[in-house]
Design a protein around this motif. Structure first.
Motif, PDB file in Angstrom:
ATOM      1  N   PHE A   1       0.827  -1.210   0.000  1.00 20.24           N
ATOM      2  CA  PHE A   1       0.000   0.000   0.000  1.00 20.24           C
ATOM      3  C   PHE A   1       0.860   1.258   0.000  1.00 20.24           C
ATOM      4  O   PHE A   1       0.577   2.217  -0.743  1.00 20.24           O
ATOM      5  CB  PHE A   1      -0.937  -0.014   1.210  1.00 20.24           C
ATOM      6  N   GLU A   2       1.897   1.281   0.801  1.00 22.10           N
ATOM      7  CA  GLU A   2       2.767   2.457   0.850  1.00 22.10           C
ATOM      8  C   GLU A   2       3.431   2.706  -0.508  1.00 22.10           C
ATOM      9  O   GLU A   2       3.581   3.849  -0.939  1.00 22.10           O
ATOM     10  CB  GLU A   2       3.830   2.289   1.935  1.00 22.10           C
ATOM     11  N   GLU A   3       3.840   1.630  -1.189  1.00 20.70           N
ATOM     12  CA  GLU A   3       4.447   1.773  -2.510  1.00 20.70           C
ATOM     13  C   GLU A   3       3.474   2.378  -3.504  1.00 20.70           C
ATOM     14  O   GLU A   3       3.847   3.221  -4.331  1.00 20.70           O
ATOM     15  CB  GLU A   3       4.944   0.423  -3.026  1.00 20.70           C
ATOM     16  N   MET A   4       2.194   1.960  -3.433  1.00 20.13           N
ATOM     17  CA  MET A   4       1.196   2.525  -4.342  1.00 20.13           C
ATOM     18  C   MET A   4       1.001   4.012  -4.084  1.00 20.13           C
ATOM     19  O   MET A   4       0.869   4.813  -5.013  1.00 20.13           O
ATOM     20  CB  MET A   4      -0.129   1.762  -4.202  1.00 20.13           C
ATOM     21  N   LEU A   5       1.007   4.391  -2.806  1.00 17.12           N
ATOM     22  CA  LEU A   5       0.895   5.810  -2.478  1.00 17.12           C
ATOM     23  C   LEU A   5       2.097   6.598  -2.997  1.00 17.12           C
ATOM     24  O   LEU A   5       1.947   7.717  -3.520  1.00 17.12           O
ATOM     25  CB  LEU A   5       0.753   5.994  -0.968  1.00 17.12           C
ATOM     26  N   SER A   6       3.284   6.017  -2.892  1.00 16.75           N
ATOM     27  CA  SER A   6       4.487   6.715  -3.357  1.00 16.75           C
ATOM     28  C   SER A   6       4.509   6.876  -4.870  1.00 16.75           C
ATOM     29  O   SER A   6       5.179   7.769  -5.398  1.00 16.75           O
ATOM     30  CB  SER A   6       5.745   5.967  -2.894  1.00 16.75           C
ATOM     31  N   MET A   7       3.738   6.025  -5.574  1.00 20.20           N
ATOM     32  CA  MET A   7       3.626   6.143  -7.027  1.00 20.20           C
ATOM     33  C   MET A   7       2.662   7.253  -7.430  1.00 20.20           C
ATOM     34  O   MET A   7       2.547   7.588  -8.617  1.00 20.20           O
ATOM     35  CB  MET A   7       3.154   4.811  -7.624  1.00 20.20           C
ATOM     36  N   GLY A   8       1.946   7.822  -6.462  1.00 20.04           N
ATOM     37  CA  GLY A   8       1.071   8.947  -6.762  1.00 20.04           C
ATOM     38  C   GLY A   8      -0.406   8.621  -6.771  1.00 20.04           C
ATOM     39  O   GLY A   8      -1.228   9.489  -7.093  1.00 20.04           O
TER      40      GLY A   8
END
Length: 473
Positions: A312-319
């Motif tokens: 989930f954090e990675e998806m948020l960091s992708m924008g």
């Protein structure tokens, strides 16, 4: 042809999941094609006085539940051009909720036997009885044991539709005599792995078996998906087929939907931008040009929530921004609550069943994430496409049959094969690349909205199956 559709729930009378949507839509589509398709349901407490006032009492009878005789009222009503029958017994059905009671086995033993007994008292002899999931799995069993050779019961064919093979109606062997009243010499029809298995009985005795998508029909032949019944299904492949569910395109119609912020169509979807803005404002999301991912689901393991949680954090960091709606297992609810608290303005989480908000998410989100471990059919991805929201899904069951990866010229979404969080991330990366190119993204929206997942096509396939069984037009 005359078809009786037997089920444990149907909209608009009683609903707990996708089965109710199917039962409320498919018979209507079959009727519109010139056939007489009727529905029989339990008369639950959840069916309110307004709907009950439209019902007519046809008969009061008794029904055998093993050695007991139980009262049964038979009511009828017409809704949306379809005739409904209702099986009444307050001891079994006047409860808060549809399922989850200690005596569910007895309740649906009664219902299944009552459906067949009802045929003696109504002016309707079906050519086909189409049963659905474990709650109606004993109808073909009882028909073969007790009714097949009775006067006026001959030549009825039975179809059993598996909506989710995980739910099988498994009970201890004592129910065979104590509740079901099935002779010991017929016990082999229901015995499986040391239990009485109601779905196994239907697999043995129904004339045809269907599932809710072509892919699910062959997936359940494998131990990974079959939940133990793959061994018996492999021997019954000759009568197994998959027919994709549809959606009600009148209910889910962005051109006429009065819940969403603006109406739009496949030829002019400029109104979707207003829906996007309205969703972001209502959800408290600072979207800007970032893609909004919608998630409307039950928070359970087979829906792929663990994949979402792990990256989930990675998806948020992708924008990506998120608007999430659903309920289910506590651990997943708590995870989403924590993400909403930690990422205000980027994550909106709504716990519960909120149909109007779901419709706003379908219309206002840019993408719709369904990374399911298994998905017999899935309706949400079809609804999302109807509203021009691009699905990102794992290739399983009905998701495989409805979503074509945009890697080809005719794609309508993005897919990944293996049940792996990094593969899901890769599909989202590819989706974001296209999203950033508005010309390509608009072409993709147009293709998604032009897909036809109406019940009309599904009804044609069921009618063909019924004709094959009955040799009737």
């Amino acid at each position: 042809m005359k078809i009786l559709y037997a089920a444990s729930e149907a909209v608009p009378y009683a609903a707990s999941g996708g089965l109710a949507d199917v039962v409320g839509s498919l018979p209507k589509a079959v009727c519109e094609k010139g056939h007489d398709c009727r529905i029989v349901l339990p008369l639950y407490k959840a069916i309110g006085e307004e709907m009950r006032s439209e019902m007519t009492l046809l008969a009061n009878i008794t029904v055998d539940v093993s050695w007991r005789k139980q009262y049964c009222g038979i009511f009828t009503a017409e809704k949306n051009g379809v005739t409904y029958y209702f099986i009444d017994n307050e001891y079994y059905f006047a409860r808060d909720g549809l399922y989850g009671f200690y005596d569910d086995c007895e309740r649906f033993v009664f219902f299944d036997r009552a459906v067949l007994e009802m045929l003696k008292y109504i002016d309707f002899k079906p050519d086909i009885i189409n049963c659905n999931d474990w709650q109606t799995a004993l109808i073909p069993v009882y028909y073969n044991i007790y009714y097949k050779y009775q006067q006026d019961f001959n030549d009825i064919k039975t179809v059993f539709t598996i909506h989710n093979i995980e739910y099988q109606g498994r009970y201890g062997r004592e129910v065979l005599n104590e509740l079901m009243g099935i002779p010991l010499y017929n016990s082999n029809l229901l015995e499986y792995d040391g239990y009485i298995n109601m779905v196994k009985g239907a697999i043995e005795t129904a004339d045809r078996l269907t599932t809710v998508s072509p892919s699910y029909a062959w997936e359940i032949l494998d131990a990974w998906y079959g939940h133990g019944l793959d061994r018996i299904l492999v021997t019954k492949q000759y009568k197994l087929s998959g027919i994709l569910n549809g959606i009600d395109t009148d209910v889910y119609n962005p051109e006429t939907d009065d819940i969403i912020a603006a109406n739009y169509s496949a030829s002019d979807f400029s109104g979707k931008l207003y829906c996007r803005r309205a969703l972001a404002e209502e959800a408290g999301i600072d979207a800007g040009d970032s893609p909004i991912i919608g998630i409307v689901t039950r928070f359970v393991g087979h829906k792929g929530i663990d994949l979402i949680r792990s990256v989930f954090e990675e998806m948020l960091s992708m924008g990506f921004k998120f608007v999430v709606l659903g309920s289910g297992e506590w651990v997943y609810e708590e995870f989403f609550r924590e993400m909403a608290a930690r990422h205000k303005g980027a994550v909106s989480v709504n716990i519960g069943f909120m149909p109007e908000l779901a419709r706003k998410i379908y219309a206002g989100a840019d993408m719709f994430l369904m990374p399911s471990h298994s998905e017999p059919c899935g309706l949400a991805q079809m609804v999302a496409m109807r509203y021009g929201t691009i699905p990102v899904v794992r290739e399983t069951g009905g998701l495989r049959d409805t979503v074509r990866d945009n890697g080809g010229e005719n794609g309508n979404g993005f897919t990944f094969k293996t049940y792996n969080a990094n593969d899901m991330l890769d599909a989202l990366r590819r989706a974001k690349l296209i999203y950033d190119d508005k010309s390509q993204w608009n072409d993709l929206i147009g293709r998604a909205m032009q897909c036809d997942y109406s019940w009309s096509s599904s009804a044609d396939k069921y009618i063909s199956l019924y004709r094959e069984l009955t040799n009737k037009e």
